[in-house]
Motif scaffolding. Structure first.
Motif, PDB file in Angstrom:
ATOM      1  N   LYS A  31      -7.834   5.468   4.330  1.00 27.92           N
ATOM      2  CA  LYS A  31      -6.869   4.688   3.418  1.00 27.92           C
ATOM      3  C   LYS A  31      -6.944   3.561   3.613  1.00 27.92           C
ATOM      4  O   LYS A  31      -6.733   2.541   2.890  1.00 27.92           O
ATOM      5  N   GLU A  45       0.262   4.341  -1.643  1.00 28.86           N
ATOM      6  CA  GLU A  45      -0.505   5.857  -1.166  1.00 28.86           C
ATOM      7  C   GLU A  45      -0.739   5.757   0.214  1.00 28.86           C
ATOM      8  O   GLU A  45      -0.607   7.201   0.693  1.00 28.86           O
ATOM      9  N   PHE A  46      -0.177   4.923   0.801  1.00 29.55           N
ATOM     10  CA  PHE A  46      -0.187   5.126   3.046  1.00 29.55           C
ATOM     11  C   PHE A  46       0.934   6.715   2.724  1.00 29.55           C
ATOM     12  O   PHE A  46       2.055   6.420   2.513  1.00 29.55           O
ATOM     13  N   ASP A  47       1.069   7.263   4.282  1.00 29.49           N
ATOM     14  CA  ASP A  47       1.943   8.625   4.833  1.00 29.49           C
ATOM     15  C   ASP A  47       3.181   7.479   4.501  1.00 29.49           C
ATOM     16  O   ASP A  47       4.321   8.266   3.820  1.00 29.49           O
ATOM     17  N   ILE A  48       3.324   6.496   5.537  1.00 26.89           N
ATOM     18  CA  ILE A  48       4.317   5.900   5.242  1.00 26.89           C
ATOM     19  C   ILE A  48       4.350   3.773   4.435  1.00 26.89           C
ATOM     20  O   ILE A  48       3.195   3.738   5.492  1.00 26.89           O
ATOM     21  N   PRO A  49       4.471   3.864   2.535  1.00 27.02           N
ATOM     22  CA  PRO A  49       3.775   2.288   2.647  1.00 27.02           C
ATOM     23  C   PRO A  49       3.520   1.209   3.825  1.00 27.02           C
ATOM     24  O   PRO A  49       4.893   1.382   4.478  1.00 27.02           O
ATOM     25  N   TYR A  50       2.474   0.054   3.968  1.00 21.83           N
ATOM     26  CA  TYR A  50       2.805  -0.370   4.244  1.00 21.83           C
ATOM     27  C   TYR A  50       2.061  -1.567   3.739  1.00 21.83           C
ATOM     28  O   TYR A  50       1.801  -1.861   2.152  1.00 21.83           O
ATOM     29  N   ALA A  64       2.325   2.540  12.436  1.00 23.83           N
ATOM     30  CA  ALA A  64       3.221   2.359  11.380  1.00 23.83           C
ATOM     31  C   ALA A  64       2.987   3.348  10.584  1.00 23.83           C
ATOM     32  O   ALA A  64       4.140   3.742   9.408  1.00 23.83           O
ATOM     33  N   SER A  65       1.858   3.269   9.863  1.00 19.77           N
ATOM     34  CA  SER A  65       2.020   3.659   8.433  1.00 19.77           C
ATOM     35  C   SER A  65       1.797   5.409   8.464  1.00 19.77           C
ATOM     36  O   SER A  65       1.965   6.776   7.835  1.00 19.77           O
ATOM     37  N   PHE A  66       1.101   5.512   9.647  1.00 20.87           N
ATOM     38  CA  PHE A  66       0.519   6.971  10.198  1.00 20.87           C
ATOM     39  C   PHE A  66       0.665   8.219  11.396  1.00 20.87           C
ATOM     40  O   PHE A  66       0.421   9.390  11.550  1.00 20.87           O
ATOM     41  N   GLY A  88       4.293  -5.136   7.808  1.00 19.29           N
ATOM     42  CA  GLY A  88       5.496  -3.708   8.588  1.00 19.29           C
ATOM     43  C   GLY A  88       4.731  -2.132   7.612  1.00 19.29           C
ATOM     44  O   GLY A  88       4.468  -2.125   7.017  1.00 19.29           O
ATOM     45  N   ALA A  89       6.193  -1.384   7.613  1.00 21.87           N
ATOM     46  CA  ALA A  89       5.800  -0.159   7.702  1.00 21.87           C
ATOM     47  C   ALA A  89       7.938   0.365   6.242  1.00 21.87           C
ATOM     48  O   ALA A  89       8.756   0.097   7.355  1.00 21.87           O
ATOM     49  N   PHE A  96       0.657  -1.253  -0.267  1.00 23.22           N
ATOM     50  CA  PHE A  96      -0.042   0.377  -0.465  1.00 23.22           C
ATOM     51  C   PHE A  96       0.538   0.928   0.321  1.00 23.22           C
ATOM     52  O   PHE A  96       1.108   1.750   1.834  1.00 23.22           O
ATOM     53  N   TYR A  99      -2.502  -1.109  14.413  1.00 24.35           N
ATOM     54  CA  TYR A  99      -0.925  -1.581  13.820  1.00 24.35           C
ATOM     55  C   TYR A  99      -0.853  -0.160  12.684  1.00 24.35           C
ATOM     56  O   TYR A  99       0.122   0.480  12.339  1.00 24.35           O
ATOM     57  N   VAL A 100      -1.914  -0.410  11.665  1.00 24.79           N
ATOM     58  CA  VAL A 100      -1.517   0.483  10.335  1.00 24.79           C
ATOM     59  C   VAL A 100      -1.468   1.697  10.990  1.00 24.79           C
ATOM     60  O   VAL A 100      -0.498   2.854  10.571  1.00 24.79           O
TER      61      VAL A 100
END
Lengths: 98, 381
Positions: free
Chosen positions: B373, A46-51, B323-325, A64-65, A44, B319-320
């Motif tokens: 998202k 498109e997430f702020d930090i790709p996941y 980890a991602s935001f 993870g990211a 993914f 978690y997402v």
């Protein structure tokens, strides 16, 4: 890449089946693709930090990211009883290109 | 980092709290009764009780006992009252800090416990409590505000029901203290347990129990008090009867500063801000078909937005988000296991995003964007 530390996650639920790996370097796209060889890779970007998630059918799920140094592994059974060595070996077979 | 886990512990603390705690380390924290009159912090312990009494509408500040938090306060109330041989009525929204002491007594054959159902938002109707009361009910213990959904119970009404049955009325105010009004006098609360590190903005390790005059639970602990040392038994006076051991003075200092901040800012202003953010969450996510919301739109503290992304376990959503935001929420059962079936969220629980007075609109919109998202992640069938 080295697995520096393993930590069983203690939280409200499914905790006994969850383990975090601390890695020796930040997660890169190349490393994620290396993990993706184990099963189905979902990315993914498109997430702020790709996941990412890697689903190894009937075995475990890794998530993870990018840029983080930790991955989480959801196991089908208790961490204590699950052989994690093959996964550690796969992770540590990844060569970091500097 | 966007911190939306204030129902667990508040962050950030007001600057006044940070400054007060840091300043407390600049000199020795000796017992107030042994220091000179020139020390400004001599009466901080008493002053803290008075500010808490102002906030909770308690006539005598000395009826407030300091504890390590709500758990100790609730253990003191539950284990200290003469409940043996009787029944205790609780609700499905109780936290384990209530459930476990009572279930332990039940396992030991000392009491029976009746659990009153809640609706799908965690609200418990007073009449349901009235129906659950038996001839042998000795106490009614209720959570003022659900730590999961944020549902707020009608304490004044439940108090009348408990007292008309001759039962003690114990209120767990862990989530409500500092978040919404509490009126011990007019609601006729017998015992009120609170913690300092959530909406009262103190540090962890401090809390308290208000005990109405005339009610005398057995102390949980006895020992040194710093005064009346010639007595071989625990002194009887309030609040020393319940405060054996060295007090958590840094905690009390932080709590004093936190309550001062609350009183000076105004609870109405704090609630208004949280209500605005709560409304934005419902406006933006309320009709999203991928999201199930469990928090109520009425009878609420406006602090907790409890939800799930359909087809995803809450753990993964949390978690997402982190980890991602870089957004911190809490997922799982939230130590309230009896509530799950009423929300229909067994066995995984929910995601809880809990904002505070210091959360900004911009942060809430970032959270909303992140949740949208996350709904794009393929779902479990």
């Amino acid at each position: 890449m080295k697995v520096v530390k393993q930590k069983k996650v203690d939280d409200c639920y499914e905790s006994s089946n969850t383990v975090d790996f601390l890695l020796s370097a930040p997660i890169t796209k190349d490393f994620v693709e290396h993990l993706g060889k184990l099963g189905k890779l979902l990315l993914f970007e498109e997430f702020d930090i790709p996941y990412f998630k890697v689903i190894v059918k009937g075995e475990y799920t890794i998530k993870g990211a990018f840029g983080r140094k930790t991955i989480r592994i959801l196991l089908p059974e208790d961490v204590e009883n699950y052989p994690l060595d093959p996964l550690v070996q796969h992770i540590e077979s990844f060569k970091i290109v500097r | 980092m966007i911190y939306l886990n204030n129902a667990a512990t508040s962050f950030p603390k007001p600057k006044e709290v940070q400054d007060a705690v840091m300043a407390s380390f600049s000199g020795p924290l000796v017992h107030a009764s042994r220091t000179g009159l020139e020390r400004e912090d001599d009466d901080i312990v008493y002053l803290c009780r008075t500010r808490l009494a102002d906030l909770f509408n308690i006539e005598d500040p000395l009826q407030i006992v300091f504890t390590s938090g709500s758990t100790e306060a609730l253990n003191l109330a539950i284990k200290g009252l003469p409940l043996e041989g009787g029944n205790v009525v609780i609700t499905a929204i109780e936290h384990n800090s209530v459930i476990r002491p009572l279930k332990t007594l039940e396992k030991e054959g000392k009491i029976t416990v009746t659990v009153v159902e809640c609706d799908r938002n965690g609200y418990v109707y007073p009449e349901q409590i009235a129906e659950a009361i038996r001839d042998d009910t000795r106490a009614v213990v209720v959570n003022h505000c659900s730590n999961v959904t944020g549902a707020v119970l009608n304490i004044a009404e439940i108090s009348k029901i408990a007292h008309s049955a001759g039962a003690y009325f114990i209120v767990d105010a862990s989530q409500s203290a500092g978040a919404i009004p509490i009126d011990c006098k007019n609601w006729d609360i017998d015992l009120l347990a609170f913690t300092g590190h959530k909406s009262l903005f103190g540090i962890q390790g401090i809390g308290g129990l208000y005990i109405k005059k005339g009610i005398e639970p057995k102390p949980l602990k006895v020992g040194g008090t710093g005064i009346l040392s010639e007595l071989l038994l625990q002194p009887e006076g309030m609040p020393i009867h319940y405060e054996a051991g060295t007090p958590n003075t840094p905690g009390i200092i932080s709590l004093y500063a936190g309550v001062q901040f609350l009183l000076q800012t105004g609870l109405d202003k704090i609630i208004e801000h949280k209500k605005k953010l709560y409304q934005i969450l419902f406006d933006e996510l309320g009709d999203n078909p991928d999201i199930e919301i469990y928090s109520p739109t009425e009878h609420t503290s406006y602090s907790n937005f409890c939800f799930n992304v359909k087809g995803m376990v809450p753990e993964e959503v949390g978690y997402v988000l982190e980890a991602s935001f870089d957004i911190w929420v809490r997922t799982g059962l939230h130590c309230a296991p009896l509530l799950l079936p009423y929300l229909g969220v067994e066995p995984w629980g929910t995601v809880r995003a809990s904002h505070s007075y210091f959360t900004t609109e911009e942060e809430i919109y970032k959270f909303i964007d992140a949740v949208r998202k996350i709904t794009l992640i393929p779902k479990r069938k």
